[in-house]
Design a protein around this motif. Structure first.
Motif, short mmCIF file in Angstrom:
data_model
loop_
_atom_site.label_atom_id
_atom_site.label_comp_id
_atom_site.label_asym_id
_atom_site.label_seq_id
_atom_site.Cartn_x
_atom_site.Cartn_y
_atom_site.Cartn_z
N PHE A 166 0.86 -1.19 0.00
CA PHE A 166 0.00 0.00 0.00
C PHE A 166 0.89 1.23 0.00
CE2 PHE A 166 -1.94 -3.18 2.96
CZ PHE A 166 -2.96 -3.61 2.13
N ALA A 167 0.30 2.41 -0.19
CA ALA A 167 1.06 3.65 -0.02
C ALA A 167 1.49 3.73 1.44
CB ALA A 167 0.20 4.84 -0.41
N GLY A 168 2.77 3.52 1.70
CA GLY A 168 3.31 3.65 3.05
C GLY A 168 3.19 2.42 3.93
N SER A 169 2.70 1.32 3.42
CA SER A 169 2.54 0.14 4.26
C SER A 169 2.59 -1.13 3.39
CB SER A 169 1.21 0.22 5.02
OG SER A 169 1.10 -0.83 5.95
N VAL A 170 2.47 -2.26 4.05
CA VAL A 170 2.39 -3.54 3.32
C VAL A 170 1.28 -4.38 3.95
CG1 VAL A 170 4.84 -3.53 2.68
CG2 VAL A 170 4.10 -4.71 4.77
N GLY A 171 0.90 -5.47 3.29
CA GLY A 171 -0.17 -6.31 3.79
C GLY A 171 0.24 -7.04 5.06
N ARG A 172 -0.74 -7.30 5.92
CA ARG A 172 -0.45 -8.01 7.16
C ARG A 172 -0.30 -9.50 6.88
NH1 ARG A 172 -5.73 -6.70 10.73
NH2 ARG A 172 -4.91 -8.41 12.02
N THR A 173 0.44 -10.17 7.77
CA THR A 173 0.69 -11.60 7.58
C THR A 173 0.24 -12.40 8.78
OG1 THR A 173 2.93 -11.32 8.42
CG2 THR A 173 2.66 -11.21 6.03
N ASP A 174 -0.61 -11.79 9.63
CA ASP A 174 -1.01 -12.48 10.87
C ASP A 174 -2.37 -13.15 10.77
OD1 ASP A 174 -2.17 -9.94 10.66
OD2 ASP A 174 -2.39 -9.73 12.82
N PHE A 175 -2.99 -13.16 9.58
CA PHE A 175 -4.22 -13.93 9.41
C PHE A 175 -3.86 -15.38 9.08
CE2 PHE A 175 -6.56 -9.86 8.03
CZ PHE A 175 -7.24 -9.77 9.24
N PRO A 176 -4.82 -16.30 9.21
CA PRO A 176 -4.53 -17.69 8.84
C PRO A 176 -3.98 -17.78 7.42
CG PRO A 176 -6.68 -17.53 9.91
CD PRO A 176 -6.20 -16.13 9.71
N GLY A 177 -2.89 -18.52 7.24
CA GLY A 177 -2.28 -18.64 5.91
C GLY A 177 -1.24 -17.57 5.64
N GLY A 178 -1.13 -16.58 6.52
CA GLY A 178 -0.11 -15.54 6.34
C GLY A 178 1.28 -16.10 6.58
N ASP A 179 2.29 -15.50 5.92
CA ASP A 179 3.65 -16.03 5.98
C ASP A 179 4.62 -14.88 5.76
OD1 ASP A 179 6.18 -17.11 5.32
OD2 ASP A 179 5.28 -18.91 4.45
N GLY A 180 5.28 -14.46 6.87
CA GLY A 180 6.16 -13.29 6.81
C GLY A 180 7.32 -13.46 5.85
N ALA A 181 7.94 -14.64 5.84
CA ALA A 181 9.10 -14.86 4.96
C ALA A 181 8.67 -14.84 3.50
CB ALA A 181 9.76 -16.20 5.30
#
Ligand SMILES: [Zn+2]
Ligand SMILES: [Zn+2]
Length: 225
Positions: A166-181
């Protein structure tokens, strides 16, 4: 190229209507909650007939109206196979507290899939409505997140980014199926590896460019481009 941005629902997820020009066919990207009336107005205003629904990922705020719109117009929905299950079980994509709310709002699942569903795996080039869209698999926010990249008549790349960046941010990865790496790898490959002139149309908030995010987005610092 004509692109109408239509923020929809309580989370203001951006639905986009995109076409080479007014008065022809268009695609609908991410028709979320309460998108149908706004899409109908945009179609009338610009004299457009929809030919496909493109989904960046399976979260309910992006797909809520996809089956309804696709079936009404007799057109296919495109979605990465790894997020297909979220169409029928939207509560599976959010945390437990929110899932209970969502189930009250939507009623018990499973919810119907659209009559025509095209599963993507990434790497495809879709030729639709006289435009080319390359599909890149960008897991991290969800396992089946993708971005769609097309070009304006002048050759400027335009990326429908969903909840990757996003403008100034990124998507969250803490929902089910999220993956920070996986998210870090997707940001490097699908955002930072692109030219600065690439227009970014995110799933929430205002449009931006790869150059602006490279220079100013604090969440992209430390991501190797
Ligand atoms: Zn999302
Ligand atoms: Zn979203």
């Amino acid at each position: 190229m004509l692109i109408a941005a239509l923020p929809t629902g309580p989370l203001a997820a951006n639905c986009y209507v995109a076409a080479p020009a007014p008065g022809g066919e268009c695609v609908i990207v991410d028709p979320g909650q309460e998108a149908a009336p706004q899409v109908a107005r945009a179609l009338t205003e610009h004299g457009l007939a929809p030919a496909a629904v493109l989904l960046t990922h399976g979260h309910f705020d992006h797909v809520w109206s996809a089956a309804e719109l696709a079936d009404r117009h007799g057109i296919p929905v495109y979605l990465h196979g790894s997020d297909r299950g979220l169409l029928t079980e939207p509560a599976a994509g959010v945390d437990a507290g929110f899932a209970a709310q969502l189930q009250m709002l939507l009623g018990p699942g499973p919810h119907p899939e659209p009559a025509q569903l095209v599963e993507l795996s990434g790497g495809e080039t879709l030729t639709l409505v006289g435009m080319e869209f390359t599909v890149e698999h960008t897991p991290g926010h969800t396992p089946g997140s993708v971005v769609y990249v097309t070009r304006t008549g002048d050759g400027v790349p335009v990326m429908f980014a969903g909840d990757l960046v996003f403008a100034g941010s990124v998507g969250r990865t803490d929902f089910p199926g999220g993956d920070g790496a996986a998210m870090t790898a997707s940001l490097a490959q699908a955002v930072l590896a692109r030219g600065d002139d690439t227009q970014v149309l995110p799933g929430h908030g205002p449009a931006t460019t790869v150059g602006r995010e490279r220079a100013t987005n604090p969440y992209l610092r430390g991501v190797a481009g």
